[in-house]
Design a protein around this motif. Sequence first.
Motif, PDB file in Angstrom:
ATOM      1  N   TYR A  75      25.444  37.370  35.803  1.00 55.79           N
ATOM      2  CA  TYR A  75      26.798  37.867  35.597  1.00 55.79           C
ATOM      3  C   TYR A  75      27.334  38.513  36.866  1.00 55.79           C
ATOM      4  O   TYR A  75      26.644  39.287  37.534  1.00 55.79           O
ATOM      5  CB  TYR A  75      26.803  38.877  34.449  1.00 55.79           C
ATOM      6  CG  TYR A  75      28.143  39.509  34.198  1.00 55.79           C
ATOM      7  CD1 TYR A  75      29.191  38.779  33.671  1.00 55.79           C
ATOM      8  CD2 TYR A  75      28.361  40.861  34.490  1.00 55.79           C
ATOM      9  CE1 TYR A  75      30.430  39.360  33.436  1.00 55.79           C
ATOM     10  CE2 TYR A  75      29.589  41.457  34.258  1.00 55.79           C
ATOM     11  CZ  TYR A  75      30.622  40.695  33.735  1.00 55.79           C
ATOM     12  OH  TYR A  75      31.847  41.285  33.514  1.00 55.79           O
ATOM     13  N   ALA A  76      28.588  38.196  37.191  1.00 52.71           N
ATOM     14  CA  ALA A  76      29.303  38.840  38.290  1.00 52.71           C
ATOM     15  C   ALA A  76      28.491  38.785  39.591  1.00 52.71           C
ATOM     16  O   ALA A  76      28.146  37.704  40.068  1.00 52.71           O
ATOM     17  CB  ALA A  76      29.664  40.272  37.911  1.00 52.71           C
ATOM     18  N   GLU A  77      28.156  39.949  40.156  1.00 48.58           N
ATOM     19  CA  GLU A  77      27.475  39.992  41.455  1.00 48.58           C
ATOM     20  C   GLU A  77      26.143  39.266  41.454  1.00 48.58           C
ATOM     21  O   GLU A  77      25.726  38.725  42.491  1.00 48.58           O
ATOM     22  CB  GLU A  77      27.256  41.454  41.881  1.00 48.58           C
ATOM     23  CG  GLU A  77      28.507  42.236  42.177  1.00 48.58           C
ATOM     24  CD  GLU A  77      29.169  42.825  40.940  1.00 48.58           C
ATOM     25  OE1 GLU A  77      30.218  43.484  41.106  1.00 48.58           O
ATOM     26  OE2 GLU A  77      28.650  42.614  39.824  1.00 48.58           O
ATOM     27  N   ALA A  78      25.458  39.233  40.316  1.00 46.10           N
ATOM     28  CA  ALA A  78      24.162  38.547  40.255  1.00 46.10           C
ATOM     29  C   ALA A  78      24.313  37.058  40.519  1.00 46.10           C
ATOM     30  O   ALA A  78      23.423  36.432  41.105  1.00 46.10           O
ATOM     31  CB  ALA A  78      23.515  38.764  38.893  1.00 46.10           C
ATOM     32  N   SER A  79      25.421  36.487  40.090  1.00 40.58           N
ATOM     33  CA  SER A  79      25.671  35.061  40.329  1.00 40.58           C
ATOM     34  C   SER A  79      25.728  34.768  41.821  1.00 40.58           C
ATOM     35  O   SER A  79      25.142  33.784  42.306  1.00 40.58           O
ATOM     36  CB  SER A  79      26.972  34.638  39.640  1.00 40.58           C
ATOM     37  OG  SER A  79      27.295  33.299  39.952  1.00 40.58           O
ATOM     38  N   ASP A  80      26.415  35.623  42.556  1.00 39.80           N
ATOM     39  CA  ASP A  80      26.506  35.440  44.011  1.00 39.80           C
ATOM     40  C   ASP A  80      25.157  35.709  44.679  1.00 39.80           C
ATOM     41  O   ASP A  80      24.731  34.957  45.566  1.00 39.80           O
ATOM     42  CB  ASP A  80      27.565  36.373  44.596  1.00 39.80           C
ATOM     43  CG  ASP A  80      28.971  36.052  44.111  1.00 39.80           C
ATOM     44  OD1 ASP A  80      29.215  34.869  43.790  1.00 39.80           O
ATOM     45  OD2 ASP A  80      29.794  36.976  44.032  1.00 39.80           O
ATOM     46  N   GLU A  86      27.541  31.441  37.034  1.00 33.13           N
ATOM     47  CA  GLU A  86      27.760  32.692  36.328  1.00 33.13           C
ATOM     48  C   GLU A  86      27.820  32.482  34.817  1.00 33.13           C
ATOM     49  O   GLU A  86      28.393  31.513  34.330  1.00 33.13           O
ATOM     50  CB  GLU A  86      29.063  33.349  36.774  1.00 33.13           C
ATOM     51  CG  GLU A  86      29.315  34.675  36.064  1.00 33.13           C
ATOM     52  CD  GLU A  86      30.577  35.387  36.544  1.00 33.13           C
ATOM     53  OE1 GLU A  86      30.768  36.553  36.142  1.00 33.13           O
ATOM     54  OE2 GLU A  86      31.351  34.788  37.303  1.00 33.13           O
ATOM     55  N   THR A  87      27.220  33.415  34.080  1.00 31.00           N
ATOM     56  CA  THR A  87      27.381  33.513  32.631  1.00 31.00           C
ATOM     57  C   THR A  87      28.298  34.697  32.361  1.00 31.00           C
ATOM     58  O   THR A  87      27.987  35.825  32.758  1.00 31.00           O
ATOM     59  CB  THR A  87      26.029  33.748  31.927  1.00 31.00           C
ATOM     60  OG1 THR A  87      25.152  32.670  32.207  1.00 31.00           O
ATOM     61  CG2 THR A  87      26.224  33.859  30.412  1.00 31.00           C
ATOM     62  N   SER A 129      21.940  30.121  27.960  1.00 34.01           N
ATOM     63  CA  SER A 129      20.866  30.585  28.838  1.00 34.01           C
ATOM     64  C   SER A 129      20.089  31.735  28.193  1.00 34.01           C
ATOM     65  O   SER A 129      20.627  32.501  27.387  1.00 34.01           O
ATOM     66  CB  SER A 129      21.432  31.043  30.184  1.00 34.01           C
ATOM     67  OG  SER A 129      22.104  29.985  30.834  1.00 34.01           O
ATOM     68  N   GLU A 130      18.831  31.860  28.552  1.00 32.62           N
ATOM     69  CA  GLU A 130      17.999  32.965  28.073  1.00 32.62           C
ATOM     70  C   GLU A 130      18.421  34.258  28.771  1.00 32.62           C
ATOM     71  O   GLU A 130      18.410  34.333  30.006  1.00 32.62           O
ATOM     72  CB  GLU A 130      16.530  32.666  28.359  1.00 32.62           C
ATOM     73  CG  GLU A 130      15.581  33.785  28.014  1.00 32.62           C
ATOM     74  CD  GLU A 130      15.699  34.209  26.555  1.00 32.62           C
ATOM     75  OE1 GLU A 130      15.978  35.397  26.326  1.00 32.62           O
ATOM     76  OE2 GLU A 130      15.536  33.339  25.668  1.00 32.62           O
ATOM     77  N   ASP A 131      18.797  35.265  27.987  1.00 31.63           N
ATOM     78  CA  ASP A 131      19.300  36.497  28.609  1.00 31.63           C
ATOM     79  C   ASP A 131      18.217  37.552  28.856  1.00 31.63           C
ATOM     80  O   ASP A 131      18.489  38.598  29.447  1.00 31.63           O
ATOM     81  CB  ASP A 131      20.456  37.093  27.804  1.00 31.63           C
ATOM     82  CG  ASP A 131      20.061  37.571  26.401  1.00 31.63           C
ATOM     83  OD1 ASP A 131      18.846  37.654  26.107  1.00 31.63           O
ATOM     84  OD2 ASP A 131      20.976  37.854  25.600  1.00 31.63           O
TER      85      ASP A 131
END
Length: 205
Positions: A75-80, A86-87, A129-131
């Motif tokens: 999510y958000a910054e983690a995607s980058d 991104e989820t 996706s597995e969260d």
Amino acid sequence: MTLVQLDLPDPMAMRGRWAALAAVRAAAGRGEQCRALGALWHYDDGHGSWAELHHLGEGRAVLLGQDRNESQTFYAEASDFFEEPETDLLAGAPGWWEPPVRRAREEQLFLGFVYGYDGSVWKRAVYESEDGFKAFRLPALSSEWTREAVVATARHSRMPEPSQESVDALIAADAALDTAAVSAVVPGGWDAEAGAVAGRLFLAG
């Protein structure tokens, strides 16, 4: 957009368990890993995985966090950061979910799951996706998991394990803890009074 309904205990059902573990961790001098900070309940495993439950008033709450090994929702910054698709963990969510998410992002924490409780049911956004939430095994979800976490904490002292009866009594106190209840669980020499104080902080939630 439709949200997915979840089968999780309501926040008040978690309180006694969360407070019991917080009391034992505080008595052991490890209170930063499990504690109540006003309307926020925190738990982390000491290895980078964490969860927080935010009480928002009117019976509402948001539970969010990440399993550092199993969360595959970026999510958000983690995607980058991880260069992954991104989820959107807030897709279709009401606006009151957003403040705890904003707080986590301001603290530069990556999020793998965000669940909202509207006073009657828990829900999350739709994704495949597995969260990481199941793998995280938040102790407060069940008395059994809480007992395991309490015993694992006490085991570090190399003293005999606390009895199931004493741990169950600590949980059943529902955060209204006293020093005697904590002393019945933790080894001698640990700070049972500090544990009781830490447990009672959950009554403010």
